[in-house]
Design a protein around this motif. Structure first.
Motif, PDB file in Angstrom:
ATOM      1  N   LEU A 109      12.492   0.934   7.578  1.00  0.00           N
ATOM      2  CA  LEU A 109      11.440   0.647   6.607  1.00  0.00           C
ATOM      3  C   LEU A 109      10.768   1.935   6.158  1.00  0.00           C
ATOM      4  O   LEU A 109      10.578   2.162   4.952  1.00  0.00           O
ATOM      5  N   ALA A 110      10.414   2.793   7.097  1.00  0.00           N
ATOM      6  CA  ALA A 110       9.744   4.046   6.750  1.00  0.00           C
ATOM      7  C   ALA A 110      10.615   4.902   5.839  1.00  0.00           C
ATOM      8  O   ALA A 110      10.126   5.493   4.863  1.00  0.00           O
ATOM      9  N   GLU A 111      11.888   4.958   6.136  1.00  0.00           N
ATOM     10  CA  GLU A 111      12.794   5.816   5.373  1.00  0.00           C
ATOM     11  C   GLU A 111      13.137   5.254   3.998  1.00  0.00           C
ATOM     12  O   GLU A 111      13.801   5.920   3.205  1.00  0.00           O
ATOM     13  N   SER A 112      12.652   4.041   3.695  1.00  0.00           N
ATOM     14  CA  SER A 112      12.877   3.477   2.355  1.00  0.00           C
ATOM     15  C   SER A 112      11.896   4.041   1.330  1.00  0.00           C
ATOM     16  O   SER A 112      12.031   3.778   0.135  1.00  0.00           O
ATOM     17  N   PHE A 113      10.931   4.848   1.787  1.00  0.00           N
ATOM     18  CA  PHE A 113       9.933   5.433   0.892  1.00  0.00           C
ATOM     19  C   PHE A 113      10.308   6.869   0.557  1.00  0.00           C
ATOM     20  O   PHE A 113      10.499   7.701   1.450  1.00  0.00           O
ATOM     21  N   SER A 114      10.386   7.154  -0.737  1.00  0.00           N
ATOM     22  CA  SER A 114      10.817   8.483  -1.175  1.00  0.00           C
ATOM     23  C   SER A 114       9.802   9.569  -0.856  1.00  0.00           C
ATOM     24  O   SER A 114      10.141  10.754  -0.817  1.00  0.00           O
ATOM     25  N   ASN A 115       8.549   9.198  -0.627  1.00  0.00           N
ATOM     26  CA  ASN A 115       7.506  10.190  -0.335  1.00  0.00           C
ATOM     27  C   ASN A 115       7.307  10.417   1.165  1.00  0.00           C
ATOM     28  O   ASN A 115       6.408  11.152   1.567  1.00  0.00           O
TER      29      ASN A 115
ATOM     30  N   PHE B 204       0.834  -1.205   0.000  1.00  0.00           N
ATOM     31  CA  PHE B 204       0.000   0.000   0.000  1.00  0.00           C
ATOM     32  C   PHE B 204       0.867   1.253   0.000  1.00  0.00           C
ATOM     33  O   PHE B 204       0.609   2.195  -0.760  1.00  0.00           O
ATOM     34  N   MET B 205       1.881   1.266   0.830  1.00  0.00           N
ATOM     35  CA  MET B 205       2.739   2.443   0.888  1.00  0.00           C
ATOM     36  C   MET B 205       3.498   2.653  -0.425  1.00  0.00           C
ATOM     37  O   MET B 205       3.733   3.787  -0.843  1.00  0.00           O
ATOM     38  N   ARG B 206       3.868   1.558  -1.085  1.00  0.00           N
ATOM     39  CA  ARG B 206       4.513   1.688  -2.402  1.00  0.00           C
ATOM     40  C   ARG B 206       3.538   2.297  -3.413  1.00  0.00           C
ATOM     41  O   ARG B 206       3.941   3.031  -4.311  1.00  0.00           O
TER      42      ARG B 206
ATOM     43  N   ARG C 137      14.375   0.717  15.375  1.00  0.00           N
ATOM     44  CA  ARG C 137      15.313   0.906  14.262  1.00  0.00           C
ATOM     45  C   ARG C 137      14.780   0.269  12.987  1.00  0.00           C
ATOM     46  O   ARG C 137      14.897   0.840  11.897  1.00  0.00           O
ATOM     47  N   ALA C 138      14.177  -0.909  13.130  1.00  0.00           N
ATOM     48  CA  ALA C 138      13.654  -1.604  11.953  1.00  0.00           C
ATOM     49  C   ALA C 138      12.482  -0.833  11.347  1.00  0.00           C
ATOM     50  O   ALA C 138      12.363  -0.715  10.124  1.00  0.00           O
ATOM     51  N   VAL C 139      11.616  -0.298  12.189  1.00  0.00           N
ATOM     52  CA  VAL C 139      10.494   0.511  11.696  1.00  0.00           C
ATOM     53  C   VAL C 139      11.011   1.763  11.006  1.00  0.00           C
ATOM     54  O   VAL C 139      10.541   2.134   9.926  1.00  0.00           O
TER      55      VAL C 139
ATOM     56  N   THR D  44       1.228   4.518  -2.619  1.00  0.00           N
ATOM     57  CA  THR D  44       1.228   5.968  -2.368  1.00  0.00           C
ATOM     58  C   THR D  44       2.472   6.621  -2.950  1.00  0.00           C
ATOM     59  O   THR D  44       2.418   7.741  -3.447  1.00  0.00           O
ATOM     60  N   GLU D  45       3.586   5.900  -2.892  1.00  0.00           N
ATOM     61  CA  GLU D  45       4.835   6.428  -3.452  1.00  0.00           C
ATOM     62  C   GLU D  45       4.724   6.590  -4.964  1.00  0.00           C
ATOM     63  O   GLU D  45       5.135   7.617  -5.526  1.00  0.00           O
ATOM     64  N   SER D  46       4.156   5.589  -5.626  1.00  0.00           N
ATOM     65  CA  SER D  46       4.035   5.642  -7.087  1.00  0.00           C
ATOM     66  C   SER D  46       3.086   6.745  -7.530  1.00  0.00           C
ATOM     67  O   SER D  46       3.199   7.263  -8.645  1.00  0.00           O
ATOM     68  N   MET D  47       2.152   7.117  -6.641  1.00  0.00           N
ATOM     69  CA  MET D  47       1.188   8.174  -6.957  1.00  0.00           C
ATOM     70  C   MET D  47       1.628   9.533  -6.405  1.00  0.00           C
ATOM     71  O   MET D  47       0.898  10.510  -6.497  1.00  0.00           O
ATOM     72  N   HIS D  48       2.828   9.561  -5.825  1.00  0.00           N
ATOM     73  CA  HIS D  48       3.446  10.809  -5.343  1.00  0.00           C
ATOM     74  C   HIS D  48       2.586  11.517  -4.292  1.00  0.00           C
ATOM     75  O   HIS D  48       2.445  12.742  -4.307  1.00  0.00           O
ATOM     76  N   ILE D  49       2.037  10.737  -3.380  1.00  0.00           N
ATOM     77  CA  ILE D  49       1.235  11.290  -2.290  1.00  0.00           C
ATOM     78  C   ILE D  49       2.101  11.381  -1.044  1.00  0.00           C
ATOM     79  O   ILE D  49       2.706  10.388  -0.637  1.00  0.00           O
ATOM     80  N   PRO D  50       2.198  12.541  -0.425  1.00  0.00           N
ATOM     81  CA  PRO D  50       2.994  12.679   0.804  1.00  0.00           C
ATOM     82  C   PRO D  50       2.579  11.645   1.851  1.00  0.00           C
ATOM     83  O   PRO D  50       1.394  11.354   2.020  1.00  0.00           O
ATOM     84  N   LEU D  51       3.592  11.115   2.556  1.00  0.00           N
ATOM     85  CA  LEU D  51       3.365  10.020   3.495  1.00  0.00           C
ATOM     86  C   LEU D  51       3.907  10.361   4.880  1.00  0.00           C
ATOM     87  O   LEU D  51       5.057  10.787   5.007  1.00  0.00           O
ATOM     88  N   TRP D  52       3.059  10.203   5.880  1.00  0.00           N
ATOM     89  CA  TRP D  52       3.499  10.218   7.271  1.00  0.00           C
ATOM     90  C   TRP D  52       3.333   8.799   7.799  1.00  0.00           C
ATOM     91  O   TRP D  52       2.259   8.208   7.666  1.00  0.00           O
ATOM     92  N   VAL D  53       4.383   8.250   8.383  1.00  0.00           N
ATOM     93  CA  VAL D  53       4.303   6.928   8.985  1.00  0.00           C
ATOM     94  C   VAL D  53       4.058   7.076  10.479  1.00  0.00           C
ATOM     95  O   VAL D  53       4.675   7.921  11.135  1.00  0.00           O
ATOM     96  N   ARG D  54       3.142   6.265  10.989  1.00  0.00           N
ATOM     97  CA  ARG D  54       2.847   6.247  12.418  1.00  0.00           C
ATOM     98  C   ARG D  54       3.174   4.873  12.986  1.00  0.00           C
ATOM     99  O   ARG D  54       2.990   3.851  12.322  1.00  0.00           O
ATOM    100  N   HIS D  55       3.647   4.882  14.232  1.00  0.00           N
ATOM    101  CA  HIS D  55       3.966   3.608  14.892  1.00  0.00           C
ATOM    102  C   HIS D  55       3.710   3.740  16.382  1.00  0.00           C
ATOM    103  O   HIS D  55       4.213   4.658  17.033  1.00  0.00           O
ATOM    104  N   VAL D  56       2.892   2.824  16.913  1.00  0.00           N
ATOM    105  CA  VAL D  56       2.614   2.795  18.341  1.00  0.00           C
ATOM    106  C   VAL D  56       3.715   2.003  19.048  1.00  0.00           C
ATOM    107  O   VAL D  56       3.982   0.847  18.707  1.00  0.00           O
ATOM    108  N   VAL D  57       4.344   2.646  20.017  1.00  0.00           N
ATOM    109  CA  VAL D  57       5.368   1.988  20.832  1.00  0.00           C
ATOM    110  C   VAL D  57       4.661   1.338  22.014  1.00  0.00           C
ATOM    111  O   VAL D  57       4.181   2.022  22.918  1.00  0.00           O
ATOM    112  N   ALA D  58       4.573   0.005  21.974  1.00  0.00           N
ATOM    113  CA  ALA D  58       3.764  -0.738  22.949  1.00  0.00           C
ATOM    114  C   ALA D  58       4.646  -1.591  23.851  1.00  0.00           C
ATOM    115  O   ALA D  58       5.562  -2.272  23.372  1.00  0.00           O
ATOM    116  N   PRO D  59       4.381  -1.588  25.151  1.00  0.00           N
ATOM    117  CA  PRO D  59       5.208  -2.349  26.097  1.00  0.00           C
ATOM    118  C   PRO D  59       5.176  -3.847  25.821  1.00  0.00           C
ATOM    119  O   PRO D  59       4.124  -4.446  25.656  1.00  0.00           O
ATOM    120  N   GLY D  60       6.378  -4.412  25.757  1.00  0.00           N
ATOM    121  CA  GLY D  60       6.500  -5.846  25.542  1.00  0.00           C
ATOM    122  C   GLY D  60       6.317  -6.304  24.117  1.00  0.00           C
ATOM    123  O   GLY D  60       6.548  -7.476  23.802  1.00  0.00           O
TER     124      GLY D  60
END
Length: 232
Positions: free
Chosen positions: A182-188, A148-150, A177-179, A152-168
């Motif tokens: 991954l997020a920074e691999s998208f040009s948009n 899905f994010m790819r 770091r992995a998140v 949005t990238e192909s359609m040149h739509i600005p992207l904000w990535v969200r991630h919930v930091v959850a205990p355990g």
């Protein structure tokens, strides 16, 4: 075109740029361990609205969100109601209103295109950095979200990535770091929002007679998340 709306927030300040009119739709195929809105799971719940009527309601609030804000459609998973969201966004664009889609990318990608054609910003949740965690803790697919994010990238739509930091579940430096990678691999990509887990939704689960997998976990503070991020 009719959709089912769980609730609305007339002056949201955390779901996109500026002040936002936020529409929470019914229906979600995921069952995230830390879900804050279990009342939105049922696609048949909520209140029916036509896109035309909802647009008219939103226009009454335009003096509040003005040119610097706009409308965000969230959920649940808004991509379960693609035709409704596409029609609503199309009508909002006729009035030059900024549109944002808050999604986990969990819907039909072929139908998602009709929504994205009228979307100015995508806020996409990356739940976990591995396929195994997605399957275990939310019943979804990391690859589907990436696809899905790819899109949005192909359609040149600005992207904000969200991630919930959850205990355990996702509160290790390695996971963050992995998140981030991954997020920074998208040009948009424009920004990453790190959201601390909150257990204030426990009352919703109790009222709905649904077990809350994270009910015994404490809420995280923003400072706790920032301390983890400082180690990246």
């Amino acid at each position: 075109m009719e959709g089912r709306v769980s609730s609305v927030q007339s002056m949201g300040a955390v779901d996109g740029p500026g002040l936002r009119y936020v529409v929470f739709l019914q229906g979600c195929p995921l069952r995230c361990a830390y879900c804050h809105n279990p009342e939105t799971w049922d696609l048949t719940g909520g209140t029916p609205y036509t896109a035309e009527d909802l647009c008219k309601t939103i226009l009454r609030y335009r003096p509040y969100f003005g040119e610097n804000g706009g409308v965000t459609v969230s959920g649940g998973e808004p991509l379960l109601q693609t035709e409704f969201v596409a029609e609503l966004f199309r009508r909002l664009h006729e009035h030059n209103i900024h549109t944002a889609l808050d999604t986990a990318g969990a819907g039909d990608l072929s139908r998602a295109k009709q929504v994205l054609k009228h979307t100015d910003l995508v806020l996409c949740d990356i739940k976990f950095p591995t396929e195994a965690q997605y399957k275990s803790h939310c019943g979804g697919s990391l690859q589907h979200t990436v696809d899905f994010m790819r899109l949005t990238e192909s359609m040149h739509i600005p992207l904000w990535v969200r991630h919930v930091v959850a205990p355990g579940l996702s509160d290790t430096v390695e996971s963050l770091r992995a998140v981030k990678a991954l997020a920074e691999s998208f040009s948009n990509l424009e920004k990453i929002e790190w959201l601390p887990f909150k257990n204030i939704c426990a009352a919703k689960y109790k009222a709905l007679h649904i077990p809350f997998p994270m009910g015994d976990k404490p809420s995280f503070s923003q400072s706790h998340v920032e301390a983890l991020l400082s180690k990246l």
